[in-house]
Each structure stands twice: as structure tokens, then as C-alpha cells.
Design an enzyme around this catalytic site. Structure first.
Site, mmCIF file in Angstrom:
data_model
loop_
_atom_site.group_PDB
_atom_site.id
_atom_site.type_symbol
_atom_site.label_atom_id
_atom_site.label_comp_id
_atom_site.label_asym_id
_atom_site.label_seq_id
_atom_site.Cartn_x
_atom_site.Cartn_y
_atom_site.Cartn_z
ATOM 1 N N CYS A 200 0.837 -1.198 0.000
ATOM 2 C CA CYS A 200 0.000 0.000 0.000
ATOM 3 C C CYS A 200 0.869 1.243 0.000
ATOM 4 C CB CYS A 200 -0.911 0.013 1.218
ATOM 5 S SG CYS A 200 -1.895 1.533 1.327
ATOM 6 N N ILE A 201 0.690 2.093 -1.002
ATOM 7 C CA ILE A 201 1.571 3.253 -1.159
ATOM 8 C C ILE A 201 1.453 4.254 -0.005
ATOM 9 C CG2 ILE A 201 -0.062 4.419 -2.735
ATOM 10 C CD1 ILE A 201 2.488 5.520 -4.181
#
Lengths: 99, 130, 119
Positions: free
Chosen positions: B77-78
Site C-alpha cells: 500500500c503506497i
């Protein structure tokens, strides 16, 4: 629908196990892993609470965590290995890990 | 069965190793892993900068090799990664940071990938905590 | 038909990114038009307090994100009656329109969803 609840926190320092026990469905199951296996500690209130759970609530523990901590399991509890853990996640409709 | 596996803990947490062993057992049992999604502190399990002692399990390396060998989809997840200082080359450049520590096979993406995986899978299994 | 996902949020609002990151999962699901439910349990119920001022800690106020839930199509919002009572919050106004559930209703709620994430 039956849910497999997975716990890994010690029940002595954390409220996840007690919260989980309050909202268990009648066909649900508990899998103890990590520090949650300390709930099996003989003479503890937590162990007593687990033993008092209705018979239809299945109780499991990850064998490597039980062995690593030198614990003894009650007869109603079934120890599982990783293939067993995978099988349980297929057997139950969903897996709810108390992160 | 199709599994989506999400990891929320760093490599030194026993649950990171537990997630990997579960994933390995799932494949060995003939199941499919739709995606591995790393969220919250799970992003640290994908860092290339973790240094493990010689006599300890090198989980980031094990995770990387597992995804590469089994050709799995490993998504980080960025937002969770940026917040925790796990950046690939693009993000390190974008934010003028001195180092990148996220390499192949890991892909940075959004929570939509977690939701998509959950939709595609028969079972969503999360790992985190101790 | 889409699988439904229940998110059980157990973290207090000012104790790190946990509460925010649980909410982000719910909002992302709503943005993709997925059937999402959100239950506030244990310390998660503190997120609903209208008296909090996280700016004092230089933290973002989650209330705006919480208010956005219905706009993202996430309207199945629940709170544990017992968790509220344990924390003396049963008479406090909630910042968000949530349905109060007792333990057996929570059990039934979890049963109704295809998947659960408890964080």
C-alpha cells in the site's frame, strides 16, 4: 455462517481475547497462535474461560506456538500445523484475525 | 480455494513469518494465492534495507524469494509505505529522498488492490500483531 | 454480486495511524461501490467522541473522514453498546449516526458479512 477467529496477543496484557469471547457465534471457532496460546496457561482465569466455552465452539492452537512456550493443552483443544491452519480457513466461512 | 493474504506487521513480528508459512502451506496444499497485500507495518516486511543477523531468519528475503519463485502478485500500500519510509525509486525521486528501499518484485499501489483481491478470493486471511 | 466486507475498528483516534488506516479501508471500499460495514469496538468507540481536539497533538481530525463515509456509500455504521458503557460514553452524543449493538447483535452482524478485517 461460521467464523474462525484468530488471536495472537497475550490475553494477560490485552483485551482481544475477552472481546472476542463476548461476540462469538454459536458455530464459531477460535485459533490461538503467537502469544495468545498463553491463554492455555494452567491455573489461569483465561484457561478456565476457554474450558467453560460451550462445546460447540471449537478450539484450536498452532502447534509450533504451543511447543515453543512449553504449554500443555486441554483435551478439547486440537493442535494444528500450517496445513491444518489452511484447512481450517477453508472449512470455516471466513477468517477473522484480531490484528 | 483462492486466498487473498494481507500482512499488517513488520518482519521482526512472529506474525510476518506465520503469514509466510501459511502462504507456503496454502500453495503446497494446491490452493491459489490471488494476491499478497502489505498494509500498515506490513510494508516493512518488503523493505530491501532490513539487515538480519547471520543466524536469524531473513524474512524480507524469504518473502521476496517466495513471491518471485511462485510468481505471485505482491502489492504494498503506497500510503502506508510512504508514511513509514518505504519508497521505491519513483517515490524517492518524487519526494527528493536520498534512498529507495523497495525493489522488485514489490509493487506500490492503493487499497483498491486489497479490495479487488478480497473480491476475487474465496478467503481473505489477515496476519498482524505478535 | 460483490462480497461484503465488515471492518471492525478497535483503535483509539490519537494513538497512531491505526484508526485512520482502518477508516481508509472503509472509504476505499465505498469508492469502489462495494458493500462495506464499519463497527466501532473497544477503544475504537473513542473515535466517535465529538469532544476530541486532535490538533492539540498536531494530528489530523478524523471527524471529516468519518463524516465522508455516507458520501462514499458506507452507511452501515455500528458501535458496540458494551464498549461505550465500559468507557462511560453511553450518554455522550456521537459525531456520526451509528447503530448501537449489543454483543449478540454484533455476533449476528459478523455472520452477515462475507469477510471481516479487525484492526
Amino acid at each position: 455462517m461460521a467464523t474462525l477467529h484468530v488471536l495472537s496477543h497475550s490475553p494477560f496484557t490485552d483485551s482481544r481475547l475477552s472481546s472476542c469471547l463476548r461476540i462469538l457465534g454459536s458455530q464459531d471457532a477460535l485459533l490461538l497462535c503467537g502469544d495468545a496460546v498463553y491463554a492455555l496457561q494452567d491455573g489461569s482465569a483465561q484457561r478456565q474461560a476457554l474450558e467453560l466455552m460451550p462445546e460447540n465452539i471449537a478450539l484450536y492452537a498452532l502447534n509450533e506456538d504451543v511447543q515453543a512456550r512449553g504449554l500443555l493443552c486441554p483435551t478439547r483443544l486440537k493442535q494444528v500445523d500450517y496445513p491444518g491452519f489452511v484447512a481450517l480457513s477453508c472449512q470455516y466461512d471466513k477468517v477473522n484475525t484480531w490484528l | 480455494m483462492k486466498f487473498a493474504i494481507a500482512l499488517f506487521s513488520p518482519p521482526h513480528a512472529p506474525s510476518s513469518r506465520r503469514a509466510l508459512r501459511f502462504a507456503q502451506a496454502a500453495l503446497a496444499g494446491g490452493h491459489e494465492i490471488v494476491r499478497l497485500f502489505f498494509y500498515q507495518d506490513g510494508v516493512h516486511s518488503t523493505s530491501s534495507n532490513v539487515v538480519c543477523a547471520q543466524d536469524e531468519v531473513d524474512l524480507p528475503r524469504e518473502w521476496r524469494e517466495f513471491v518471485q519463485t511462485q510468481q505471485l502478485d505482491g502489492v504494498v500500500c503506497i500510503a502506508a509505505a510512504l508514511r513509514r519510509g518505504v519508497l521505491n525509486d519513483d517515490e524517492a525521486q518524487r519526494y527528493s529522498r536520498t534512498a529507495a528501499n523497495l525493489d522488485a518484485p514489490w509493487e506500490l499501489s492503493g487499497l483498491g488492490q486489497l479490495h479487488e483481491a478480497a473480491q476475487l478470493a474465496d478467503r481473505l486471511v489477515c496476519f498482524g500483531g505478535p | 454480486m460483490s462480497k461484503s466486507l465488515l471492518i471492525i475498528s478497535r483503535q483509539a483516534p490519537c494513538s497512531g495511524p491505526g484508526a485512520r488506516e482502518a477508516l481508509d479501508i472503509a472509504l476505499a471500499g465505498g469508492a469502489f461501490d462495494l458493500p462495506i460495514g464499519l463497527l466501532f469496538l473497544d477503544d475504537g468507540v473513542f473515535q466517535l467522541s465529538s469532544a476530541q481536539q486532535p490538533a492539540t497533538l498536531q494530528q489530523k481530525d478524523l471527524s471529516a473522514n468519518l463524516q465522508a463515509l455516507p458520501m462514499f456509500g458506507v452507511e452501515a455504521l455500528y458501535v458496540s453498546q458494551r464498549s461505550l458503557a465500559e468507557r462511560g460514553l453511553q450518554d455522550q452524543p456521537s459525531s456520526l449516526a451509528v447503530e448501537r449493538l449489543d454483543d449478540s447483535s454484533i455476533s449476528a452482524l459478523i455472520d452477515r458479512y462475507d469477510q471481516v478485517i479487525t484492526l
